[in-house]
Each structure stands twice: as structure tokens, then as C-alpha cells.
Design a protein around this motif. Structure first.
Motif, PDB file in Angstrom:
ATOM      1  N   TRP A 206       0.874  -1.259   0.634  1.00 43.46           N
ATOM      2  CA  TRP A 206       0.093  -0.564   0.000  1.00 43.46           C
ATOM      3  C   TRP A 206       1.193   1.430   0.032  1.00 43.46           C
ATOM      4  O   TRP A 206       0.863   1.706  -0.587  1.00 43.46           O
ATOM      5  CB  TRP A 206      -0.995   0.215   0.934  1.00 43.46           C
ATOM      6  N   ILE A 207       1.750   1.428   1.037  1.00 37.22           N
ATOM      7  CA  ILE A 207       2.373   2.881   0.941  1.00 37.22           C
ATOM      8  C   ILE A 207       3.141   2.433  -0.036  1.00 37.22           C
ATOM      9  O   ILE A 207       3.353   4.082  -0.397  1.00 37.22           O
ATOM     10  CB  ILE A 207       3.120   2.237   2.173  1.00 37.22           C
ATOM     11  N   PRO A 208       4.257   2.223  -1.004  1.00 34.42           N
ATOM     12  CA  PRO A 208       4.543   2.070  -1.680  1.00 34.42           C
ATOM     13  C   PRO A 208       3.726   3.037  -3.238  1.00 34.42           C
ATOM     14  O   PRO A 208       4.136   4.054  -4.042  1.00 34.42           O
ATOM     15  CB  PRO A 208       5.185   1.253  -2.641  1.00 34.42           C
ATOM     16  N   GLU A 213       1.689   9.394  -5.129  1.00 38.02           N
ATOM     17  CA  GLU A 213       0.705  10.306  -5.200  1.00 38.02           C
ATOM     18  C   GLU A 213       1.499  11.440  -3.925  1.00 38.02           C
ATOM     19  O   GLU A 213       1.484  12.600  -4.440  1.00 38.02           O
ATOM     20  CB  GLU A 213      -0.228   9.681  -4.804  1.00 38.02           C
ATOM     21  N   ASN A 214       2.293  10.993  -3.564  1.00 39.03           N
ATOM     22  CA  ASN A 214       3.038  12.229  -1.796  1.00 39.03           C
ATOM     23  C   ASN A 214       3.994  11.500  -1.628  1.00 39.03           C
ATOM     24  O   ASN A 214       4.201  10.521  -0.572  1.00 39.03           O
ATOM     25  CB  ASN A 214       2.410  12.453  -1.090  1.00 39.03           C
ATOM     26  N   THR A 219       6.040  12.039   6.693  1.00 38.50           N
ATOM     27  CA  THR A 219       6.053  13.668   7.244  1.00 38.50           C
ATOM     28  C   THR A 219       4.857  14.236   7.300  1.00 38.50           C
ATOM     29  O   THR A 219       4.351  14.528   8.209  1.00 38.50           O
ATOM     30  CB  THR A 219       6.970  14.553   6.024  1.00 38.50           C
ATOM     31  N   ALA A 220       4.405  13.306   5.988  1.00 37.73           N
ATOM     32  CA  ALA A 220       2.557  14.220   6.568  1.00 37.73           C
ATOM     33  C   ALA A 220       1.805  13.210   7.305  1.00 37.73           C
ATOM     34  O   ALA A 220       1.181  13.934   7.924  1.00 37.73           O
ATOM     35  CB  ALA A 220       2.180  13.624   4.806  1.00 37.73           C
ATOM     36  N   ALA A 221       1.597  11.832   8.166  1.00 33.19           N
ATOM     37  CA  ALA A 221       1.389  11.148   8.758  1.00 33.19           C
ATOM     38  C   ALA A 221       2.020  11.997  10.069  1.00 33.19           C
ATOM     39  O   ALA A 221       0.977  12.039  10.895  1.00 33.19           O
ATOM     40  CB  ALA A 221       2.031   9.817   7.997  1.00 33.19           C
ATOM     41  N   ALA A 222       3.044  12.121   9.781  1.00 26.74           N
ATOM     42  CA  ALA A 222       4.193  12.832  11.334  1.00 26.74           C
ATOM     43  C   ALA A 222       3.029  13.252  11.717  1.00 26.74           C
ATOM     44  O   ALA A 222       2.919  13.510  13.037  1.00 26.74           O
ATOM     45  CB  ALA A 222       5.393  13.002  10.945  1.00 26.74           C
TER      46      ALA A 222
END
Length: 463
Positions: A206-208, A213-214, A219-222
Motif C-alpha cells: 500500500w505505502i509504495p 502520489e505523495n 512526514t505528512a502522517a507525522a
């Protein structure tokens, strides 16, 4: 990476000068890097750093090599190392817990023990920024609220031990680069490559795709976690204060609130107050209580009918009695008829009430190698006089556990060992008529301990 760790520690006051730190280390890249980093900084801040490693006995020789790696690394860093093995597969077979939850329970029990032995030590775990991202995504998919989207906290207190995460603002890439730069050569757990586990599927697939896209998704999740963490902290304190003002009665098993006072508060605070009440009564995170449960409770509280009740997981009950709302929990487990059986020496007895067999025999010390940990106890044959008995736990039962000088209630021993309520009554006790000698799978007493040099001992085994 060292600079980022220092900034995190200073920004959130995770550690102070002179602190004692227990580092939970598996031997993988994350925990090896954390131990190495804190060891590098210990002189600067006068920290006392020790390592704690638990072999869960899931992976045979690979797990043994993990333990040896941890010990070698600790020797190189001049860090004291506590290593222990636990039969987690055996615990899973006995309790029915899922493997991850069973491993977590045993691991944190061991880590708390090391931290308590150190006296006032903080426990440092190696959760990092990518773990944070994975956790937030997993909770989102499974269903959660703002508290869940706040992710892994930088610090929390569990059973009196403060747990800190100095790597939570460090990425996996930084950690791997640090390991290479310092030639740490950490161990790799092959189970991390298996799509059997939800977290692995999120990480590997999923994450890859999301990072296409971002690229700055971690960093956004943090940032999301940081914002929600502060907002949750504020709302938590607000709801605690509001709840205290509407409680009419409270004891260990019951909380009574005033219905009209509850309904005066904002919906967001109402939901949080309900979760607080349930967590107080369950004395843990309310993992089995979901959105539907909370809404059903709110419906009972606000509806016009003056009498209603609702049963929830964890033996919880919510009752509406006119202008009072009563939350309660019962410690009672399903009734098992009283029993007591005499046990021949040597011999065995079947206990139909709990579908178990207890047998005893004389044997040398080599026999221990054929028995699973927690399923047997050994006694000095000369010390055991008369007959042995197997019986159900009784109100007021006390035992003097091995290593203690004073007695303790059997009920408290079972609670301290986190034995589920429904399982407590299914554990038979071994006695000699006067003393409780053994709580199988939990604790043995200090009675009739065989000397170390004694070759032939009396074995009592639960099957």
C-alpha cells in the motif's frame, strides 16, 4: 539521525540528565540503532543505559542467533544486557490469544520486570516514523476515531513504567543508513517479508503506491499525528474534568452518572466521557468497545424511557434508572462446581470440571528437558508428607510464592499475572492439605523446594 533523536528528546522532554533507560532490543535494525545511539549519548547526559531482549521462541535457531547478536552488540557497547526466553507458543496454545497479542503481553511483562529491577527506569522502544504511518493507515482501514489517528504516542505510562519512543521522528531510511555507517549488521526477521500479516501488506504494497502520489507521506502522517495528539490531549483533559462533575457514585466496579448533566455537554465530550467510564471499569484500553457500542449507550442515556439496559464486552452492563445511568462490571465467572481430588504419589487424577489431568512421579533432573515450561513443578520428596490434593480456588486462599517471604492472595496473584477472569476459575490448585503448593502455569510456592544438588525429585505435571 543522532541530531534528530536529540531534538525529539529535548522537544518533548522524553529524558532528563541522569535517567536510567531500558532499551527494548530485538536485534533488528530499529532497536539496534536505538541502543547504539543512546549508548553514544549516555556520557553526555549521564544516562545509565541497559538492554533487554526476549526470545519469544517462535523461530527456533534464528531466534537463538538473534539473542547471541544482541549479547555481542551489548558487549561491544559496554551495555549491560538482560536476556530471557519465554514459551510464547505454549502460552498461545493454553490461552487462545492471537500470536501478536500473546507476544506483546509476555514481552512487556519482561520489560517491566527489568525496568522495575533498575528502579525508576524509563523503557525506550524503537518505534519510528514509518511505524507511525503504518499504524495510522491500519487503524483507518479497521475503523477508528481521532484518538486512533493520533497514532503511536511519544510517551505513555503503563503500570507505573514510562515508555518513550525517541525514534518516532526518524525514518526507516535514516535508521538503515545509520546501521550501515556504524557497521551494526543487525538481524533481519524473515517474517517481516510475509504477506500473512496486515502490517506487512500495508508496508510492502500500500505505502509504495501512496508514496507515488505523495513522496512525503511519512512526514505528512507525522504532522497529522502531532496535531491530533495535542488536540486529543486537550479534549481528554476536558472530558476528565466534565466527567468528574457529573459522577454521583463511584467504586471499583460501578460508576453512576446524572443523566441530565451528561446530556448538557457537547456530543464530542459525551462520547469521550463514555469511553473514559468504560476504561476505568475495564482498567485497560477499551479495545473491544466500538463506535456502535458508544452510540447504543448514548441512546439509552438520552431516550425518554426511564428504564433500559445494555450488555457489553468485558462483562460490562449499562442501566438507565430514571435520572441515573449506572455503568457496572462483575468479577463473577461462569460457575464451576466445587471439587477436590486426592492425588496418589506417584499417580494421576482426572479433573472433569476443567478437563485436565494432573500426574506426579519421581524422576531425575533430566526429565525437565522433556516438559514444557509452566506445565510442571518439582518438589523435595522428603518434604511432602501425607497426601496431595487438587482442588478449585476458594475465597481467601493465600500462598507464599517462591522468592517471597510473605503470603499473598491467590486471586491477587492471578490478577497480577493478567489471567483473564474467565480463565481463573479453570485453574486447579495443588495443595498438601495445609498449604497451596502450586498454581499451574502461574506460580509455585516456596514450600518443599528441592536442593539444587538433589538428583531425584517429585514432579507434578498438568496435562
Amino acid at each position: 539521525m543522532l541530531g534528530q533523536i536529540q531534538r525529539t528528546i529535548q522537544t518533548y522532554s522524553l529524558l532528563e540528565i541522569g535517567d536510567k533507560i531500558v532499551v527494548a532490543i530485538s536485534g533488528g535494525p530499529d532497536s539496534a540503532a536505538l541502543l547504539h545511539a543512546l549508548a553514544q549519548m549516555r556520557n553526555q547526559y549521564n544516562w545509565r543505559v541497559v538492554a533487554a531482549h526476549l526470545n519469544h521462541q517462535f523461530r527456533g535457531e534464528e531466534a537463538e542467533e538473534d539473542s547471541r547478536y544482541v549479547q555481542r552488540l551489548c558487549e561491544q557497547l559496554s551495555v549491560p544486557c538482560f536476556v530471557e526466553a519465554a514459551d510464547v507458543p505454549g502460552m498461545i496454545a493454553e490461552t487462545g490469544l492471537n500470536p501478536q497479542e500473546a507476544a506483546r503481553q509476555v514481552r512487556y511483562r519482561f520489560l517491566r520486570k527489568v525496568a522495575e529491577r533498575m528502579g525508576g527506569a524509563k523503557l525506550a522502544t524503537a518505534h519510528h516514523a514509518d511505524d507511525q504511518l503504518e499504524t495510522i493507515l491500519m487503524r483507518f482501514v479497521r475503523g477508528t476515531g481521532a484518538e486512533g489517528l493520533a497514532g503511536i504516542p511519544l510517551r505513555r505510562v503503563e503500570q507505573g513504567i514510562e515508555i518513550i519512543r525517541p525514534l518516532l521522528e526518524v525514518t526507516r531510511e535514516q535508521i538503515e543508513r545509520y546501521c550501515v555507517e556504524h557497521s551494526l549488521m543487525p538481524r533481519q526477521d524473515r517474517s517481516n517479508l510475509s504477506d500473512k500479516y496486515f502490517r506487512n501488506r500495508v508496508r510492502r504494497h500500500w505505502i509504495p503506491l501512496m508514496k507515488k502520489e505523495n513522496p512525503h507521506l511519512t512526514t505528512a502522517a507525522a504532522h497529522l499525528a502531532e496535531v491530533l495528539r495535542e488536540e486529543n490531549d486537550y479534549l481528554q483533559r476536558e472530558s476528565e474534568g466534565k466527567l468528574a462533575s457529573i459522577i454521583e457514585e463511584q467504586n471499583v466496579n460501578t460508576i453512576v452518572i446524572r443523566q441530565k448533566d451528561f446530556l448538557r455537554h457537547h456530543l464530542a465530550l459525551q462520547r469521550r466521557m463514555i469511553k473514559l467510564i468504560l476504561s476505568y471499569l475495564l482498567k485497560s484500553d477499551v479495545k473491544e468497545i466500538g463506535y456502535a457500542h458508544i452510540e447504543n449507550i448514548r441512546q439509552i442515556i438520552k431516550e425518554a424511557h426511564p428504564s433500559a439496559s445494555l450488555y457489553l464486552p468485558g462483562s460490562l452492563q449499562v442501566r438507565r434508572e430514571y435520572q441515573r445511568v449506572i455503568f457496572s462490571t462483575s468479577e463473577e465467572a461462569p460457575s464451576i462446581p466445587p471439587y477436590i481430588y486426592s492425588l496418589d504419589i506417584p499417580g494421576q487424577v482426572y479433573i472433569p470440571e476443567v478437563d485436565r489431568i494432573i500426574r506426579c512421579f519421581y524422576g531425575n533432573r533430566e526429565a525437565e528437558k522433556r516438559l514444557a515450561e509452566g506445565t510442571y513443578a518439582v518438589f523435595d520428596p522428603a518434604g511432602v508428607k501425607g497426601r496431595l490434593y487438587v482442588r478449585q480456588r476458594r475465597a481467601g486462599d493465600r500462598m507464599t510464592p517462591q522468592g517471597m517471604s510473605g503470603s499473598k492472595k491467590v486471586k491477587d496473584i492471578l490478577i497480577d499475572m493478567k489471567i483473564p477472569r474467565l480463565a481463573r476459575e479453570r485453574i486447579p490448585l495443588l495443595t498438601d492439605g495445609e498449604h497451596i503448593l502450586w498454581i499451574p502455569g502461574v506460580k509455585r510456592s516456596n514450600k518443599y523446594l528441592p536442593p539444587k544438588e538433589m538428583d531425584i525429585v517429585l514432579y507434578v505435571v498438568l496435562e
